[in-house]
Design a protein around this motif. Structure first.
Motif, PDB file in Angstrom:
ATOM      1  N   PHE A 126       0.875  -1.200  -0.056  1.00  7.32           N
ATOM      2  CA  PHE A 126      -0.135   0.075   0.019  1.00  7.32           C
ATOM      3  C   PHE A 126       0.600   1.138  -0.002  1.00  7.32           C
ATOM      4  O   PHE A 126       0.539   2.212  -0.582  1.00  7.32           O
ATOM      5  N   TRP A 127       2.080   1.183   0.817  1.00 11.23           N
ATOM      6  CA  TRP A 127       2.902   2.410   0.645  1.00 11.23           C
ATOM      7  C   TRP A 127       3.518   2.579  -0.802  1.00 11.23           C
ATOM      8  O   TRP A 127       3.389   3.534  -1.468  1.00 11.23           O
ATOM      9  N   MET A 176       1.200   4.232  -2.572  1.00 11.13           N
ATOM     10  CA  MET A 176       0.937   5.615  -2.444  1.00 11.13           C
ATOM     11  C   MET A 176       2.052   6.334  -3.479  1.00 11.13           C
ATOM     12  O   MET A 176       1.998   7.518  -4.001  1.00 11.13           O
ATOM     13  N   VAL A 191       1.130   6.707  -6.875  1.00  9.45           N
ATOM     14  CA  VAL A 191       0.318   7.918  -6.762  1.00  9.45           C
ATOM     15  C   VAL A 191       1.150   9.204  -6.805  1.00  9.45           C
ATOM     16  O   VAL A 191       0.683  10.014  -7.826  1.00  9.45           O
ATOM     17  N   ALA A 206      -5.754   9.849  -9.481  1.00 10.06           N
ATOM     18  CA  ALA A 206      -5.086   9.511  -8.443  1.00 10.06           C
ATOM     19  C   ALA A 206      -5.758   7.987  -7.886  1.00 10.06           C
ATOM     20  O   ALA A 206      -5.620   7.494  -6.984  1.00 10.06           O
ATOM     21  N   ALA A 216      -5.835 -10.503  -0.029  1.00  9.78           N
ATOM     22  CA  ALA A 216      -5.780  -9.505   0.830  1.00  9.78           C
ATOM     23  C   ALA A 216      -5.246  -8.360   0.624  1.00  9.78           C
ATOM     24  O   ALA A 216      -5.775  -7.160   0.850  1.00  9.78           O
ATOM     25  N   GLY A 217      -4.046  -8.212  -0.347  1.00 10.51           N
ATOM     26  CA  GLY A 217      -3.617  -7.072  -0.518  1.00 10.51           C
ATOM     27  C   GLY A 217      -4.394  -6.311  -1.475  1.00 10.51           C
ATOM     28  O   GLY A 217      -4.485  -5.311  -1.395  1.00 10.51           O
ATOM     29  N   ILE A 257      -7.574  -6.055  -1.088  1.00  4.67           N
ATOM     30  CA  ILE A 257      -8.442  -5.250  -0.453  1.00  4.67           C
ATOM     31  C   ILE A 257      -7.933  -4.003  -0.037  1.00  4.67           C
ATOM     32  O   ILE A 257      -8.611  -2.981   0.101  1.00  4.67           O
ATOM     33  N   ILE A 258      -6.715  -4.157   0.189  1.00  4.28           N
ATOM     34  CA  ILE A 258      -6.062  -2.694   1.004  1.00  4.28           C
ATOM     35  C   ILE A 258      -5.750  -1.658  -0.267  1.00  4.28           C
ATOM     36  O   ILE A 258      -5.687  -0.684  -0.204  1.00  4.28           O
ATOM     37  N   LYS A 311      -8.520  -0.075  -1.166  1.00  5.51           N
ATOM     38  CA  LYS A 311      -8.583   1.487  -0.413  1.00  5.51           C
ATOM     39  C   LYS A 311      -7.721   2.455  -0.845  1.00  5.51           C
ATOM     40  O   LYS A 311      -8.000   3.695  -0.818  1.00  5.51           O
ATOM     41  N   VAL A 312      -6.568   1.952  -1.315  1.00  4.49           N
ATOM     42  CA  VAL A 312      -5.506   3.170  -1.685  1.00  4.49           C
ATOM     43  C   VAL A 312      -5.954   3.995  -2.701  1.00  4.49           C
ATOM     44  O   VAL A 312      -5.861   5.130  -2.933  1.00  4.49           O
ATOM     45  N   PHE A 313      -6.836   3.268  -3.787  1.00  4.76           N
ATOM     46  CA  PHE A 313      -7.076   3.730  -5.122  1.00  4.76           C
ATOM     47  C   PHE A 313      -8.472   4.180  -5.362  1.00  4.76           C
ATOM     48  O   PHE A 313      -8.841   4.526  -6.332  1.00  4.76           O
ATOM     49  N   PHE A 314      -9.320   3.938  -4.210  1.00  7.23           N
ATOM     50  CA  PHE A 314     -10.783   4.149  -3.995  1.00  7.23           C
ATOM     51  C   PHE A 314     -11.364   3.466  -5.148  1.00  7.23           C
ATOM     52  O   PHE A 314     -12.238   3.846  -5.902  1.00  7.23           O
ATOM     53  N   PHE A 357     -15.381  -3.097   3.706  1.00  5.07           N
ATOM     54  CA  PHE A 357     -15.195  -2.010   4.624  1.00  5.07           C
ATOM     55  C   PHE A 357     -16.217  -1.227   4.980  1.00  5.07           C
ATOM     56  O   PHE A 357     -16.708  -0.925   6.026  1.00  5.07           O
TER      57      PHE A 357
END
Lengths: 267, 313
Positions: free
Chosen positions: B145-146, B149, B152, B164, B251-252, B254-255, B258-261, B270
């Protein structure tokens, strides 16, 4: 390995120091000082609430390390005895039950279930520890069993049995010290995976709750500020990478150092 | 061989049963009743009873469990508490984001990992090997997720090549694929790093075998021996790792969603969590667990078929 040990030591030290002292209190918000650049007072600048980034990172190290360490502890305390019991009972029903139970936990996508656990029982550091720790149990059980099995056929174990020691005592006195190396290496690996898992959980808001600083939460906050203060998104990530990298290098190094057979060719 | 497959099939069904029980029981522990949450404090008892009946929340625990599992077998995943629509429909909408994302990431993983692993193994100890090992060591340590970012930050904020986040839908496939590209890259990085290292290790083990020397002695070029014999023998550890990685991919995802909406299954979970829409959480989690268990089964089946030695288990 030396690099790994140094990186691990730096972050462990930062976490330890943060227990008694951080440069600036992370609970005090000074909005006027928000998103400052590096300076003497704030070597890494400040975040969007004016909190000192260095202090936040140190306290975040404490959260990450505490969560991952306790999760590894759960895995060792519950997993190792199970694995030793399975090995002592090799081929028997207890072995079968323990190993099938292990397979079952392995079949679950761990992070999905961890998300579920923290979502159901409420997001908190304790629930994150439990959620990550549960999935460490079968890992340590398997490593302990795998390491113990070949030992049971050795002469000195036979001697101990002839001397009248029971399986539990043999496991504790003779098997455990001989698989300690394996367990230490596995513990470093699970520790680094735990740091990553904690970061992911707190990034999605299911780890340690504010005002407890955590690296994942800092990144989540930074994302909302990414157009205004992109620098906030860098340091917590670098901290995670360096910690995990340090632990992985340390784990690889320990594995090679503790197992002479691996020293030969594998680079 | 039929016996081996049958044995695996039974253990898969047992895993699914245990998983469904575990998920069901866990969600019973959630404090508060959905009807209270939906109708507010002043709801009349008969309204609550009617709503409970509508949502399938009446009856004993066992009845509700059997209802839920039986429904899923028929493709009925229950009715969402908040949207009042079938969960199956919500899943069907979201899965067209999550599944292509996972497949996209898988393809990228293979495209990067196989050449990297081959390169490192065949140039062992030389600069390119050290390069691959160094980069992958870093790739394993980076939280995806980092990394997402950072992507992005570079491609959306600085260069402004892509937006983004968000997802335009599949009406324009080119735009849809473009929107999934950064998420897929972020997901693929750790996976490719792990796979490349496993492939390198497996290849090095294979290259040391006597039959490799025989193949060379028969006049096959170095490249041909590596590709024909090395890669084939490295396929089994690779398949194993890919199977294991699938759950991390899910699982990745899912996370990363969230980063990319991205409006995928992760977002659905969620939302379900924050809105206390438990049936959604319960059913989507079960679906993900099912996917992981099914993939594990398929992988085991694949190498039972590929490796004659495993057929006798």
């Amino acid at each position: 390995m030396r690099l790994g040990a140094v990186l691990t030591a730096v972050f462990a030290l930062a976490a330890l120091i943060s227990v008694v002292w951080v440069p600036h209190d992370t609970a005090v918000l000074t909005i006027a000082d928000r998103t400052l650049g590096p300076s003497v007072a704030h070597p890494f600048g400040t975040d969007h609430f004016g909190r000192d980034m260095l202090s936040m990172l140190m306290a975040g190290a404490r959260t990450s390390i505490a969560v991952a360490l306790l999760a590894v502890g759960i895995g060792i305390v519950l997993g190792v005895p199970l694995g030793l019991a399975a090995a002592a009972n090799r081929g028997g029903w207890l072995d079968e039950v323990i190993m099938r139970g292990n397979d079952l936990i392995f079949a679950f996508p761990s992070l999905v279930i961890a998300i579920l656990i923290t979502a159901v029982f409420g997001p908190s550091a304790v629930n994150a520890i439990l959620a990550i720790g549960i999935f460490n149990i079968p890992v340590f059980a398997r490593v302990a069993r795998g390491g113990a099995l070949p030992l049971w056929t050795l002469d000195y174990i036979m001697a101990a049995r002839v001397a009248g020691k029971g399986p539990a005592r043999i496991s504790a006195e003779h098997i455990l010290p001989n698989i300690a190396n394996l367990l230490i290496v596995q513990a470093t690996i699970q520790f680094s995976l735990g740091i990553l898992a904690e970061a992911a959980l707190s990034y999605v808001g299911l780890g340690a709750q504010p005002p407890t600083p955590s690296w994942g939460r800092m990144l989540a906050d930074a994302q909302t500020m990414i157009h205004v203060a992109p620098q906030l998104a860098i340091l917590p990530g670098v901290a995670i990478v360096l910690t995990v990298l340090g632990l992985n290098l340390l784990g690889d190094g320990l594995r090679d150092a503790l197992d002479p057979r691996l020293r030969r060719v594998r680079g | 061989m039929t016996r081996a497959i049958l044995k695996r099939l039974i253990s898969m069904l047992l895993s699914l049963l245990a998983a469904s029980l575990a998920i069901f029981v866990m969600l019973q522990a959630v404090p508060g009743h959905p009807a209270d949450f939906m109708l507010g404090l002043n709801a009349q008892p008969d309204t609550i009873a009617a709503l409970n009946a509508e949502l399938g929340l009446e009856g004993t625990l066992r009845e509700r469990y059997l209802d839920w599992v039986g429904g899923m077998l028929r493709g009925d995943f229950g009715t969402s508490y908040t949207y009042r629509v079938p969960v199956a429909g919500l899943i069907a909408d979201r899965i067209w984001v999550s599944a292509p994302l996972a497949v996209y990431a898988l393809v990228l993983t293979l495209l990067v990992a196989i050449p990297a692993g081959l390169l490192a193994a065949s140039r062992r100890g030389r600069a390119s090997d050290w390069g691959v090992m160094g980069v992958t060591q870093l790739g394993i340590a980076v939280p995806n997720f980092w990394f997402a970012m950072l992507l992005v930050l570079l491609f959306a904020v600085k260069l402004r090549w892509v937006s983004a986040g968000g997802f335009p839908g599949w009406s324009d496939p080119a735009q849809a694929i473009k929107a999934l590209t950064l998420p897929a890259i972020a997901l693929a990085l750790p996976q490719a790093s792990i796979l490349a290292r496993v492939l390198r290790g497996a290849l090095i083990d294979t290259l040391e075998q006597d039959y490799m020397r025989t193949a060379r002695a028969k006049g096959l070029s170095r490249r041909a021996t590596v590709v024909r014999h090395g890669l084939r023998n490295a396929a089994i550890p690779m398949l194993t790792i890919l199977g294991l990685q699938f759950s991390f991919l899910l699982a990745g995802a899912i996370i990363i969603e969230k980063v990319f909406f991205l409006p995928g299954l992760g977002q659905l979970i969620f939302q379900g969590i924050t809105q206390r829409d438990l049936i959604v959480v319960q059913s989507v989690t079960m679906l993900l667990v099912f996917a992981v268990i099914a993939v594990t089964f398929a992988v085991e089946l694949a190498y039972t078929l590929a490796d004659p030695r495993l057929r006798r288990a």
